[in-house]
Structure formats: structure tokens, C-alpha cells
Design a protein around this motif. Structure first.
Motif, short mmCIF file in Angstrom:
data_model
loop_
_atom_site.label_atom_id
_atom_site.label_comp_id
_atom_site.label_asym_id
_atom_site.label_seq_id
_atom_site.Cartn_x
_atom_site.Cartn_y
_atom_site.Cartn_z
N LEU A 95 -57.40 -7.87 48.06
CA LEU A 95 -56.43 -9.34 48.47
C LEU A 95 -57.03 -9.70 50.01
CD1 LEU A 95 -53.79 -7.27 47.47
CD2 LEU A 95 -54.84 -8.42 45.78
N GLN A 96 -56.83 -9.61 50.30
CA GLN A 96 -57.38 -10.13 52.08
C GLN A 96 -59.21 -10.27 51.90
OE1 GLN A 96 -54.35 -9.94 55.19
NE2 GLN A 96 -54.27 -8.13 54.03
N ASP A 97 -59.76 -10.93 52.70
CA ASP A 97 -61.02 -11.11 53.08
C ASP A 97 -61.76 -10.47 54.36
OD1 ASP A 97 -61.31 -12.70 55.65
OD2 ASP A 97 -59.73 -14.15 54.41
N GLU A 98 -62.77 -9.49 54.34
CA GLU A 98 -63.27 -8.57 55.36
C GLU A 98 -62.43 -8.60 56.56
OE1 GLU A 98 -67.88 -9.09 55.59
OE2 GLU A 98 -67.24 -9.05 53.00
N MET A 99 -62.98 -10.78 56.99
CA MET A 99 -62.33 -10.75 58.53
C MET A 99 -60.90 -10.52 59.13
SD MET A 99 -65.81 -10.82 59.84
CE MET A 99 -64.80 -10.83 61.48
N SER A 100 -60.59 -10.90 57.76
CA SER A 100 -58.63 -10.94 57.65
C SER A 100 -58.19 -9.51 58.05
CB SER A 100 -58.26 -11.96 56.56
OG SER A 100 -58.19 -12.58 56.73
N ARG A 101 -58.90 -8.34 57.37
CA ARG A 101 -58.76 -6.94 57.44
C ARG A 101 -59.64 -6.78 58.28
NH1 ARG A 101 -61.53 -4.70 53.74
NH2 ARG A 101 -63.16 -6.30 52.85
N ARG A 139 -59.54 -8.81 61.82
CA ARG A 139 -58.86 -8.41 62.46
C ARG A 139 -57.69 -8.10 62.98
NH1 ARG A 139 -59.38 -13.24 65.24
NH2 ARG A 139 -57.61 -12.63 66.33
N VAL A 140 -56.97 -7.10 61.62
CA VAL A 140 -55.72 -6.89 61.50
C VAL A 140 -56.31 -5.44 62.04
CG1 VAL A 140 -54.73 -5.86 59.38
CG2 VAL A 140 -54.81 -8.09 59.90
N MET A 141 -57.10 -4.39 61.24
CA MET A 141 -57.12 -3.09 61.83
C MET A 141 -58.08 -3.68 63.05
SD MET A 141 -56.74 -1.85 59.16
CE MET A 141 -56.20 -0.27 59.34
N ALA A 142 -58.13 -3.53 63.65
CA ALA A 142 -59.02 -4.08 65.31
C ALA A 142 -57.97 -4.24 66.10
CB ALA A 142 -59.51 -4.69 65.35
N SER A 143 -56.61 -4.37 65.51
CA SER A 143 -55.49 -5.14 66.24
C SER A 143 -55.04 -3.73 67.10
CB SER A 143 -54.66 -6.08 66.21
OG SER A 143 -54.33 -5.76 64.54
N LEU A 144 -55.46 -3.00 66.24
CA LEU A 144 -54.19 -1.72 66.42
C LEU A 144 -54.93 -0.89 67.41
CD1 LEU A 144 -53.93 -0.48 63.01
CD2 LEU A 144 -52.35 -1.82 63.45
N LEU A 145 -53.58 -0.54 67.79
CA LEU A 145 -54.01 0.15 69.59
C LEU A 145 -54.79 1.90 69.27
CD1 LEU A 145 -51.64 2.42 70.47
CD2 LEU A 145 -50.54 1.12 70.24
N TYR A 146 -54.51 2.29 67.88
CA TYR A 146 -54.91 3.28 67.82
C TYR A 146 -56.52 3.55 67.55
CZ TYR A 146 -50.45 4.17 65.80
OH TYR A 146 -49.16 3.84 66.02
N ASP A 193 -62.70 -8.98 69.75
CA ASP A 193 -64.24 -7.78 70.31
C ASP A 193 -64.37 -6.71 70.32
OD1 ASP A 193 -63.67 -10.23 72.49
OD2 ASP A 193 -62.46 -8.97 73.77
N LYS A 194 -63.06 -5.91 68.68
CA LYS A 194 -63.46 -4.53 68.50
C LYS A 194 -64.30 -4.21 67.09
CE LYS A 194 -59.06 -2.49 70.33
NZ LYS A 194 -58.03 -2.14 69.41
N ILE A 195 -64.45 -5.62 66.38
CA ILE A 195 -65.19 -6.02 65.54
C ILE A 195 -67.01 -6.13 66.10
CG2 ILE A 195 -65.50 -7.00 63.60
CD1 ILE A 195 -62.50 -8.08 63.52
N ASP A 243 -65.68 -7.05 51.46
CA ASP A 243 -65.51 -7.57 50.02
C ASP A 243 -65.43 -6.63 48.93
OD1 ASP A 243 -63.70 -9.00 51.57
OD2 ASP A 243 -63.92 -10.77 51.58
N ALA A 244 -67.38 -6.84 49.19
CA ALA A 244 -68.40 -7.14 48.28
C ALA A 244 -68.76 -5.54 47.33
CB ALA A 244 -70.18 -7.70 48.55
N SER A 245 -68.13 -4.70 48.55
CA SER A 245 -68.24 -3.18 48.48
C SER A 245 -66.82 -3.36 47.59
CB SER A 245 -68.39 -2.81 49.31
OG SER A 245 -67.87 -2.72 49.93
#
Length: 164
Positions: free
Chosen positions: A75-81, A83-90, A5-7, A62-64
Motif C-alpha cells: 500500500l505504501q512504497d518502499e522508501m515511505s515504509r 523512513r517510517v520504520m527508521a523513525s522508530l527508536l527501537y 540516516d538509518k536506511i 515493493d517488488a518482493s
């Protein structure tokens, strides 16, 4: 709230920014690739968030990343990255950008505070003129020495070449 939801797409981000501003929230912006999340990233993002009320993260597509760092990255696709970043409380919002720099995104976000690591000087930070011209601040935060995705990749590669 789910991390996804944060993306936000640009129109959603603009609505969210308007809402936060109406509430008097101070908007902080930073950006990066965040290919492999490590202690340096977590520490940096925590410090960035402490500078204001809401932290918006511009995440390279990914392209950039491939254009900037070469065909073996990310190494990781943009949606994986994302989601991981959005999961951080900060982090309060994640938005992808496809350009080599976040300049156009910074023009749209108009953050109160623009942040990068202290491996940059204020004059080197993309978008510093835009933020300062509207009375905002551009800050650098200290990085945890020795942590980078490139160093992690090198360590993995050397382990593969020299297994114990």
C-alpha cells in the motif's frame, strides 16, 4: 540524526555492523513488509530490540511484496515504509532486500539473534540454520493478537462497501 540516516545500503550496513561488533554490541535481526505500521508491529519491534543492543530490520522491497502478497500490495512504497520504520527508536538500521526471503541478507548480517513472531516455529524461520551454526540464537516473541495489515485493509474495505 535523521531517520533517513538509518536506511543503509549493504556496504554501509557492513561498515556499521563491523563498528558495532568492535564495540561488543549484540546484533538482533528481523524482517518484514511493515506496510501499515500498527500496534502489533511496534510491540514486536520493541520486544525484538530488548533481546540485544542493536536491531537491524530487513525490509521487503515493493517488488518482493508484490510477488509474495499480490499486485495490490504494498500500500505504501518502499522508501515511505523505510523512513517510517527508521523513525522508530527501537530500530538502529533499515536495509531493503528484493528477494522473497531475507536468507542472503541474514548470511551477510550474521546476527547474534534472529527474531520473528511466535506465529513461526524456530524451524520455520528463514536463516535459522545459519545463525545457529555460528552459535547465535533464534527466538520468537509473542505477537499482539488481532493486529495485522491484512485485517486493517479488510476493515477499510468493509467500511467502503457499507458506509454508515
Amino acid at each position: 540524526m535523521n531517520s533517513s540516516d538509518k536506511i543503509l545500503a549493504l556496504p554501509q550496513l557492513q561498515e556499521q555492523l563491523n563498528e558495532w561488533r568492535a564495540q561488543g554490541q549484540k546484533i538482533v535481526f528481523t524482517n518484514g513488509c511493515f506496510d501499515l505500521l500498527h500496534l502489533g508491529h511496534v510491540d514486536y519491534l520493541e520486544k525484538a530490540r530488548q533481546l540485544g543492543d542493536k536491531l537491524v530490520l530487513g525490509l521487503n522491497t515493493d517488488a518482493s511484496i508484490s510477488r509474495i502478497k499480490g499486485p495490490s500490495r504494498p500500500l505504501q512504497d518502499e522508501m515511505s515504509r523505510a523512513r517510517v520504520m527508521a523513525s522508530l527508536l527501537y530500530i538502529d538500521a533499515v536495509v531493503l532486500f528484493n528477494e522473497n526471503t531475507p536468507l542472503e541478507l541474514i548470511k551477510m548480517v550474521q546476527p547474534d539473534i534472529l527474531v520473528k513472531g511466535d506465529d513461526y516455529s524456530v524451524e520455520q524461520i528463514v536463516g535459522h540454520e545459519i545463525v545457529m551454526a555460528k552459535g547465535g540464537e533464534v527466538k520468537t516473541v509473542p505477537l499482539v493478537k488481532g493486529y495485522s495489515t491484512t485485517n486493517i485493509v479488510r476493515k477499510i474495505e468493509s467500511t467502503q462497501k457499507n458506509p454508515e
